[in-house]
Design a protein around this motif. Sequence first.
Motif, short mmCIF file in Angstrom:
data_model
loop_
_atom_site.label_atom_id
_atom_site.label_comp_id
_atom_site.label_asym_id
_atom_site.label_seq_id
_atom_site.Cartn_x
_atom_site.Cartn_y
_atom_site.Cartn_z
N CYS A 195 -18.98 -16.69 2.88
CA CYS A 195 -19.67 -15.81 1.70
C CYS A 195 -20.93 -16.51 1.37
O CYS A 195 -21.31 -17.59 1.10
CB CYS A 195 -18.82 -16.08 0.42
SG CYS A 195 -19.40 -14.99 -1.02
N HIS A 199 -16.60 -14.06 -7.94
CA HIS A 199 -17.28 -13.50 -6.48
C HIS A 199 -15.90 -13.72 -5.40
O HIS A 199 -15.42 -14.98 -5.42
CB HIS A 199 -18.35 -14.23 -6.09
CG HIS A 199 -19.13 -13.44 -4.76
ND1 HIS A 199 -20.15 -12.91 -5.09
CD2 HIS A 199 -18.60 -13.40 -3.58
CE1 HIS A 199 -20.72 -12.32 -4.00
NE2 HIS A 199 -19.94 -12.73 -2.98
N THR A 200 -15.51 -12.60 -4.79
CA THR A 200 -14.54 -12.89 -3.90
C THR A 200 -14.68 -12.11 -2.49
O THR A 200 -15.56 -11.16 -2.45
CB THR A 200 -13.04 -12.09 -4.45
OG1 THR A 200 -13.37 -10.51 -4.64
CG2 THR A 200 -12.79 -12.68 -5.71
N GLU A 234 -12.24 -10.69 0.75
CA GLU A 234 -11.14 -10.43 1.26
C GLU A 234 -11.20 -9.86 2.90
O GLU A 234 -11.79 -9.25 3.06
CB GLU A 234 -10.45 -9.24 0.50
CG GLU A 234 -10.02 -9.59 -1.16
CD GLU A 234 -9.16 -8.66 -1.59
OE1 GLU A 234 -8.49 -7.64 -1.06
OE2 GLU A 234 -9.41 -8.65 -2.97
N LYS A 247 -8.04 -14.23 0.39
CA LYS A 247 -9.00 -13.87 -0.36
C LYS A 247 -9.84 -15.25 -0.87
O LYS A 247 -8.75 -16.18 -1.07
CB LYS A 247 -8.60 -13.37 -1.64
CG LYS A 247 -9.75 -12.96 -2.80
CD LYS A 247 -9.40 -12.03 -3.99
CE LYS A 247 -8.29 -12.64 -4.80
NZ LYS A 247 -8.00 -11.91 -6.05
N LYS A 255 -11.98 -16.84 -3.06
CA LYS A 255 -12.43 -16.79 -4.69
C LYS A 255 -13.10 -17.85 -5.25
O LYS A 255 -12.92 -19.07 -5.04
CB LYS A 255 -10.92 -16.85 -5.48
CG LYS A 255 -11.24 -16.31 -7.06
CD LYS A 255 -10.10 -16.23 -7.74
CE LYS A 255 -10.18 -15.84 -9.19
NZ LYS A 255 -8.82 -16.01 -9.71
N ARG A 295 -2.02 -19.93 -3.61
CA ARG A 295 -3.31 -20.34 -3.75
C ARG A 295 -3.60 -21.73 -3.54
O ARG A 295 -2.99 -22.28 -4.21
CB ARG A 295 -4.34 -19.54 -4.55
CG ARG A 295 -4.08 -20.01 -6.01
CD ARG A 295 -4.85 -19.39 -7.19
NE ARG A 295 -4.98 -20.14 -8.34
CZ ARG A 295 -5.79 -19.86 -9.28
NH1 ARG A 295 -6.69 -18.92 -9.13
NH2 ARG A 295 -5.57 -20.31 -10.45
#
Length: 622
Positions: free
Chosen positions: A12, A25-26, A28, A37, A39, A101
Amino acid sequence: MDTPQKEFEMKCFIDDIDRLCYAVHTVEENHFNIPWKLKIQQIDGCLSIYLVCLKENQSDHWEMKTEVTVQVLSKDGTSQAMKIYCRYENMDNPYREVFNRFGWFDFMTWDRLENDYAVDGKVTIQANVRILEMVGFEKENLKNFDESVKEFSDIVLIVGDRKFYTSKLFLGFQSSYFKSLLLGDFAESKQSEVVLKDINPDDFQNFLELIHAESPIDDNTIEGILHLSVLYDSPIAIKRCEEFLVEKSKKTLKVKLQMSARYNLKVLKEKCMSEIKSIDDIRSLVSDNIDEMDSSLTKELFKKCIVLTAFTSSAMDTSQKEFEIKFFIDDIDRLVEGIEHTVEENHFNIPWKLEIRRTDDFLSLHLACLRENHIDDWEVKTETTLEVLSKNGTSQTINEICRYGNEKNPDPEIYHCFGWSEFMKWDMLKDDLAVDGEVVIQAKSRIIEMVGFKKENLMNFDESMKEFSDIVMIVGERMFYTSKLFLGFQSSYFKSLLLGDFAESKQSEVVLKDINPDDFQNFLELIHAESPIDDNTIEGILQLAVLYDSPIAIKRCEEFLVKISEKTLKVKLELSTRYNLKVLKEKCISEINSIDDLRSVVSDELDPSISNALLQKFLHLC
């Protein structure tokens, strides 16, 4: 990243970290048929990063063990990384260490991110994941053969408790076993349903996917598929299995060698033998009970032992058009005056012969090209080195530029054979190079240029295939014998044309206008599970794949462009937009790493659909 392993990366780029102060902000993505995802947010003055597995909580048990490394990367080259071992699993699992997660609430303080890593507010956050173990994940079907494809079938094969709807003609085309069973005089040829006993239905699903041009082979499925490929005598399936074992499989050398002997896979056996570099390698391959080993293997391994104890193997750059022909002589006295010793091998679809003889007390060496003298002109220009190698490390080498060609060619520099009748004196060979009568003689050739070599068909669709066809497609001056059901199964265009209400559905011959017959040959080869794609054929095949709306052909073309093609970044980007190839487009964008790269892809014909992506890339790089 080493893609043959179960590893993936999520990245990202954040162009302004202040945005994380008021928004999550994610990113996927789907990897190995699992949604993930990444995160990212600011919480209580810290940078928070989590990797979330979005797989649904099903009743069936599933679990995944991973090694996750999360990094913050600065434009100036600094970075911070943290690693964790994670167990993802059903959320209703009672074990406390199981979650959906994993990550860090306080990966680093926000002040540190701002002061030490962000440059003009920009950072990259990346997660690298290595999957260590997966439990409860069944392979998803790449193609359906259930009742939903009934309209394309004329036979139902029952394997275990599952039914597979398919085509007699296509199965007969791919397999001599099914040709006899379904198109011959057996009772099954009159039946609408046939039971196949003692077959694993998952293996049969994978086998059908393979001969329908999908790619179901991995190290878990290969043995089941290969077993059926040999059982049903399906040359194309055997070929695809062997290619996987040679090029991609991570199975041990010992397992591969055993499979090469069990299923008579000559290319795989040669590849395995070429990877044996020492006596210790051979020891690792020999079973505890050597009597249980395949006799052909023990023979080959013994020969390898002899060569290894005599000489060190010489390396060649196999990525170029180079080849090597080697001949081990264990007693030079066997080279009787005037009697020729030869080694014949095929390289790059051209037959070659290394000729060795004793003539007038000289060692005579020649490399001959055995390509037939066709009417068409052809020429192969090579740089050829002939060598005599001694066990004591000494050698004699002669190098020459050679032009092989049609013997009818009037050019006096073109011959079918090059070498030296007086390569060295026999006394010199015997006294200076032979050790206990042993030497190795080899020819190394680098092909500089090939002229007049047309691509040979990988599969025939001529009149010899008439018994497997119910439609003839006429393209230019050529006729292609094939199956309506199979074409309809692979292409919505042919489904409408040949199985719908058009007049062509009643015809035995259909003309396809404005189509290059070579492109159509390649297209048919591709959907019949062959591999005709290279940088010369890709554009013609892709054009027809899109024109005829054939998902599997489009997929195979895109895979080639992403993983193998040597075409320029600019050409690949143009193809990605012209034919809407999303994966290729993403790959091209990811390979733009400098302003010069951006300049190289800009053209007057630049598709507007990628302008935004290129602009973002430009802003990121500046």
